[in-house]
Design a protein around this motif. Sequence first.
Motif, PDB file in Angstrom:
ATOM      1  N   PRO A  33       0.842  -1.201   0.000  1.00 53.35           N
ATOM      2  CA  PRO A  33       0.000   0.000   0.000  1.00 53.35           C
ATOM      3  C   PRO A  33       0.878   1.252   0.000  1.00 53.35           C
ATOM      4  N   LEU A  34       0.452   2.267  -0.719  1.00 48.76           N
ATOM      5  CA  LEU A  34       1.300   3.454  -0.922  1.00 48.76           C
ATOM      6  C   LEU A  34       1.583   4.235   0.358  1.00 48.76           C
ATOM      7  N   GLU A  35       0.730   4.059   1.359  1.00 46.68           N
ATOM      8  CA  GLU A  35       0.959   4.814   2.596  1.00 46.68           C
ATOM      9  C   GLU A  35       2.130   4.255   3.406  1.00 46.68           C
ATOM     10  N   LEU A  36       2.578   3.055   3.051  1.00 50.58           N
ATOM     11  CA  LEU A  36       3.710   2.472   3.783  1.00 50.58           C
ATOM     12  C   LEU A  36       5.027   3.058   3.281  1.00 50.58           C
TER      13      LEU A  36
ATOM     14  N   GLY B   5       1.556   5.167  -8.594  1.00 45.81           N
ATOM     15  CA  GLY B   5       2.104   5.482  -7.279  1.00 45.81           C
ATOM     16  C   GLY B   5       1.863   6.916  -6.893  1.00 45.81           C
ATOM     17  N   ILE B   6       2.710   7.377  -6.011  1.00 46.05           N
ATOM     18  CA  ILE B   6       2.578   8.741  -5.512  1.00 46.05           C
ATOM     19  C   ILE B   6       3.952   9.409  -5.422  1.00 46.05           C
TER      20      ILE B   6
ATOM     21  N   ARG C 184       5.657  11.815  -2.643  1.00 46.07           N
ATOM     22  CA  ARG C 184       5.368  12.203  -1.267  1.00 46.07           C
ATOM     23  C   ARG C 184       5.635  13.685  -0.984  1.00 46.07           C
TER      24      ARG C 184
ATOM     25  N   ASN D 269       6.930   6.895  -4.687  1.00 51.53           N
ATOM     26  CA  ASN D 269       6.607   5.606  -4.069  1.00 51.53           C
ATOM     27  C   ASN D 269       5.600   4.869  -4.936  1.00 51.53           C
ATOM     28  N   THR D 270       6.065   3.747  -5.482  1.00 51.88           N
ATOM     29  CA  THR D 270       5.178   2.917  -6.308  1.00 51.88           C
ATOM     30  C   THR D 270       4.604   1.763  -5.491  1.00 51.88           C
ATOM     31  N   GLY D 271       5.063   1.656  -4.237  1.00 52.51           N
ATOM     32  CA  GLY D 271       4.645   0.538  -3.393  1.00 52.51           C
ATOM     33  C   GLY D 271       5.597  -0.644  -3.487  1.00 52.51           C
TER      34      GLY D 271
END
Lengths: 132, 178
Positions: free
Chosen positions: A95-98, B45-46, B48, B76-78
Amino acid sequence: MLKKLLLLGVVSGILSGILSIIYAKIYTHYLGVDFSTIATPVKIIVSSLVGCLLAAIGYWLLHKVLKSKTEIVFNLLFTVLSFVSILGAIATKLPLELQSPELFPWLVLPMHLFPVLGWLTLEPIFFPSQKA
Amino acid sequence: MRKILNVLPALLLLVVASSFRQAGADWNIGTGYSVKFSTSGDVGGIFRTLTGAIHFDENSPATASFNVAVDINSINTGNGVMNTHAKSAEWFDGAKYPKITFVSSKVVKAGAGYQAIGTLTMHGVTKPFTLPFTFQRSGAGGLFHAAFTVNRNDYGIGKPGDVDDNISLELSVPVTKK
């Protein structure tokens, strides 16, 4: 034989699960990353247990075919499959929040090897005659 | 003296108008923003880290300006391997080009939203870019939202065919008054 193998599977599964949980605690403590929402203690124990039980069934099936050569082939197969399973952990999308997914494979890599280590460690206790 | 008295109200008006403009239109990027990217495949992803200066008044979009930057190394792609790959020279080359920046030169009203016209710089390539967005004011804050696509080939990112050429981006940026 199957009963003994299943017992070996259960004991080595639980043992490797406990080892994995301890390792996860140490990893989290020293590296400051928390993957406990993904690698929960229940998931760790269950997957270790399932892995070792499958190994037990695999051993039993192999023994039906290979007889005396079972142990050599099984140990090799179990070790190779454990290594191969690491690829799944490396490819896992978290999950991207990690934070720091880069550190996730290093958490689960040993966990994928603990079941085979547990099995190989405990096997002589359950089947001492084979070692004689 | 009379001349000074004649000019004084105009000066006062200018100062008041200027301070009103500053108080009402400069925004700080709040916490909880998101910069998401996605493709039709499993690449997504994102980012940050988003920083920048936002000057915007919905009643006077012509005075608005945006100068925002996204930190490439905050991607962050996970997946750790994909993160490393994305930051590598083959893709964003985060070591050489650590930021994606957008600098507006003009903001215009467009339907229910707005368009920020300016330049987008990625991977060392600067191109004219129109960024559509909406703004919702809520109390002393507000929320900017933008969804658009960028053709990565225009900026020399990655190899053609590896991943979708058009990358969808979605920004949701809560802001608070300065």
